[in-house]
Design an enzyme around this catalytic site. Structure first.
Site, PDB file in Angstrom:
ATOM      1  N   ASN A  26      60.829  68.172  39.246  1.00 14.98           N
ATOM      2  CA  ASN A  26      62.140  67.660  38.846  1.00 14.98           C
ATOM      3  C   ASN A  26      63.195  68.569  39.477  1.00 14.98           C
ATOM      4  O   ASN A  26      63.431  69.665  39.004  1.00 14.98           O
ATOM      5  CB  ASN A  26      62.229  67.684  37.311  1.00 14.98           C
ATOM      6  CG  ASN A  26      63.615  67.369  36.795  1.00 14.98           C
ATOM      7  OD1 ASN A  26      64.459  66.868  37.531  1.00 14.98           O
ATOM      8  ND2 ASN A  26      63.856  67.658  35.527  1.00 14.98           N
ATOM      9  N   TRP A  27      63.774  68.068  40.556  1.00  4.91           N
ATOM     10  CA  TRP A  27      64.735  68.910  41.302  1.00  4.91           C
ATOM     11  C   TRP A  27      66.075  69.036  40.601  1.00  4.91           C
ATOM     12  O   TRP A  27      66.911  69.842  41.005  1.00  4.91           O
ATOM     13  CB  TRP A  27      64.960  68.336  42.712  1.00  4.91           C
ATOM     14  CG  TRP A  27      63.764  68.272  43.586  1.00  4.91           C
ATOM     15  CD1 TRP A  27      62.460  68.562  43.256  1.00  4.91           C
ATOM     16  CD2 TRP A  27      63.743  67.899  44.965  1.00  4.91           C
ATOM     17  NE1 TRP A  27      61.641  68.391  44.348  1.00  4.91           N
ATOM     18  CE2 TRP A  27      62.405  67.985  45.416  1.00  4.91           C
ATOM     19  CE3 TRP A  27      64.729  67.499  45.870  1.00  4.91           C
ATOM     20  CZ2 TRP A  27      62.037  67.677  46.723  1.00  4.91           C
ATOM     21  CZ3 TRP A  27      64.364  67.192  47.171  1.00  4.91           C
ATOM     22  CH2 TRP A  27      63.025  67.283  47.587  1.00  4.91           C
ATOM     23  N   LYS A  28      66.296  68.195  39.595  1.00  9.47           N
ATOM     24  CA  LYS A  28      67.592  68.168  38.895  1.00  9.47           C
ATOM     25  C   LYS A  28      68.722  67.957  39.928  1.00  9.47           C
ATOM     26  O   LYS A  28      68.494  67.277  40.927  1.00  9.47           O
ATOM     27  CB  LYS A  28      67.772  69.434  38.046  1.00  9.47           C
ATOM     28  CG  LYS A  28      66.545  69.676  37.155  1.00  9.47           C
ATOM     29  CD  LYS A  28      66.733  70.707  36.094  1.00  9.47           C
ATOM     30  CE  LYS A  28      65.449  70.827  35.292  1.00  9.47           C
ATOM     31  NZ  LYS A  28      65.544  71.785  34.197  1.00  9.47           N
ATOM     32  N   HIS A  33      64.871  63.323  29.463  1.00  9.74           N
ATOM     33  CA  HIS A  33      64.828  64.779  29.671  1.00  9.74           C
ATOM     34  C   HIS A  33      65.806  65.439  28.701  1.00  9.74           C
ATOM     35  O   HIS A  33      66.866  64.870  28.400  1.00  9.74           O
ATOM     36  CB  HIS A  33      65.193  65.103  31.129  1.00  9.74           C
ATOM     37  CG  HIS A  33      64.962  66.543  31.451  1.00  9.74           C
ATOM     38  ND1 HIS A  33      65.866  67.518  31.102  1.00  9.74           N
ATOM     39  CD2 HIS A  33      63.922  67.174  32.048  1.00  9.74           C
ATOM     40  CE1 HIS A  33      65.375  68.692  31.482  1.00  9.74           C
ATOM     41  NE2 HIS A  33      64.203  68.516  32.058  1.00  9.74           N
ATOM     42  N   GLU A  72      67.951  67.599  29.052  1.00  7.15           N
ATOM     43  CA  GLU A  72      69.332  67.732  29.560  1.00  7.15           C
ATOM     44  C   GLU A  72      70.076  66.407  29.416  1.00  7.15           C
ATOM     45  O   GLU A  72      71.296  66.391  29.206  1.00  7.15           O
ATOM     46  CB  GLU A  72      69.299  68.222  31.016  1.00  7.15           C
ATOM     47  CG  GLU A  72      68.891  69.696  31.069  1.00  7.15           C
ATOM     48  CD  GLU A  72      68.113  70.112  32.297  1.00  7.15           C
ATOM     49  OE1 GLU A  72      68.141  69.394  33.316  1.00  7.15           O
ATOM     50  OE2 GLU A  72      67.458  71.170  32.241  1.00  7.15           O
ATOM     51  N   GLU A 115      58.327  69.303  26.605  1.00 10.53           N
ATOM     52  CA  GLU A 115      59.164  70.357  27.168  1.00 10.53           C
ATOM     53  C   GLU A 115      59.985  71.008  26.063  1.00 10.53           C
ATOM     54  O   GLU A 115      61.058  70.499  25.699  1.00 10.53           O
ATOM     55  CB  GLU A 115      60.121  69.765  28.211  1.00 10.53           C
ATOM     56  CG  GLU A 115      59.424  69.111  29.372  1.00 10.53           C
ATOM     57  CD  GLU A 115      60.298  69.130  30.618  1.00 10.53           C
ATOM     58  OE1 GLU A 115      59.869  69.692  31.619  1.00 10.53           O
ATOM     59  OE2 GLU A 115      61.426  68.611  30.548  1.00 10.53           O
ATOM     60  N   GLY A 132      64.075  76.470  31.984  1.00 11.69           N
ATOM     61  CA  GLY A 132      64.999  77.252  32.801  1.00 11.69           C
ATOM     62  C   GLY A 132      65.288  78.638  32.251  1.00 11.69           C
ATOM     63  O   GLY A 132      66.182  79.326  32.724  1.00 11.69           O
ATOM     64  N   SER A 162      59.607  76.425  32.393  1.00  7.72           N
ATOM     65  CA  SER A 162      59.315  77.694  33.070  1.00  7.72           C
ATOM     66  C   SER A 162      57.868  77.814  33.553  1.00  7.72           C
ATOM     67  O   SER A 162      57.284  78.898  33.492  1.00  7.72           O
ATOM     68  CB  SER A 162      59.701  78.883  32.181  1.00  7.72           C
ATOM     69  OG  SER A 162      61.093  78.871  31.936  1.00  7.72           O
ATOM     70  N   GLY A 192      62.639  74.678  38.129  1.00 10.10           N
ATOM     71  CA  GLY A 192      62.996  75.734  39.076  1.00 10.10           C
ATOM     72  C   GLY A 192      61.952  75.978  40.157  1.00 10.10           C
ATOM     73  O   GLY A 192      62.288  76.083  41.351  1.00 10.10           O
TER      74      GLY A 192
END
Ligand code: PGA
Length: 254
Positions: free
Chosen positions: A9-11, A98, A100, A170, A176, A216, A238
């Site tokens: 997931n590159w966000k 997600h 976020e 998650e 992160g 992470s 990440g």
């Protein structure tokens, strides 16, 4: 046998050219170094999806996923992208809910149920995310929170439709932050989720469900996490932004 899936997931990262470069590196490394049936999913920003799918072409066990979609198929929804449009640029997976999205865009389980329907109606696989905040864990509400996220977002589905769902656990406090859930904490929640699914849809559907861990994940903790019986893959943030660390995580999944 359930599928093992590692998704990157590159966000909101990587320019178009940077994204193509990263994808090419990953595709070559997966071809040369990965000799298992682990599915590798690249989830770049929307703008990169068509080109990344083109680079992947017929590469074995690789596909693209989107990070979000809208609930409706088409129409006057300025700025939104539908599951149908994402299908038309070659997506196989769409991340739904997600943390976020839940946190910054106020997405609720009822909306996420509709997004899940849109993904499935277009023949793709939702990666449905769940996970508790630090406060919720500290007050021992994590099982309750996960139960409502999973049941309100997914349990309206038929058993057959549910067979196309992937769940990602998650914990928000691990995303992160460099802090991962311990293998025991992650395995405990994964087993709990599989138990919920078993109660609702039966043991066979539960045993076929891929449950990814995210938060992470790095090459040096992936082997231990993925050795757990109910951890079937990873949703990587990440560490997915760099080809070497991402492919090392893919190789940790056996
Ligand atoms: P992280 O992100 O690997 O950077 O913690 C995971 C995610 O948000 O999917």
């Amino acid at each position: 046998m359930r599928k093992k899936i590692i998704a990157g997931n590159w966000k909101m990262n990587k320019s178009f050219q940077e994204g193509l470069d990263l994808s090419s590196e990953i595709i070559n490394m997966v071809r040369d170094e990965v000799h298992t049936a682990t599915q590798v999913v690249l989830c770049p920003p929307f703008t990169h999806l068509n080109a990344v799918a083109g680079l992947i072409g017929n590469a074995v066990n690789m596909s693209t996923g989107a990070q979000n979609c809208y609930t409706e198929t088409s129409g006057a929804y300025t700025g939104e992208v539908s599951a149908a449009i994402l299908k038309s640029v070659g997506c196989s997976y769409i991340i739904v809910g997600h943390s976020e999205r839940r946190q910054y865009f106020a997405e609720k389980n009822a909306t996420l149920a509709k997004k899940t329907d849109a993904v499935l109606a277009n023949g793709m696989n939702p990666i449905y995310c769940c996970g508790e905040t630090l406060d919720e864990r500290n007050s021992e509400k994590h099982f309750e929170v996960i139960k409502s996220q999973v049941s309100e977002g997914l349990f309206h589905l038929s058993g057959e439709a549910f067979g196309n769902v992937v769940i990602a656990y998650e914990p928000v406090w691990a995303i992160g932050t460099g802090v991962t859930a311990s293998t025991a904490q992650a395995q405990e929640v994964h087993a709990f989720i599989r138990g919920l699914v078993s109660e609702k849809y039966g043991i066979e559907v539960a045993n076929n469900l891929t449950i990814q861990y995210g938060g992470s994940v790095k090459p040096d903790n992936a082997v231990e996490l993925f050795s757990q019986p109910d951890i079937d893959g990873g949703l990587i943030g990440g560490a997915a932004l760099q080809s070497r660390s991402f492919v090392d995580i893919v190789k940790a999944m056996n």
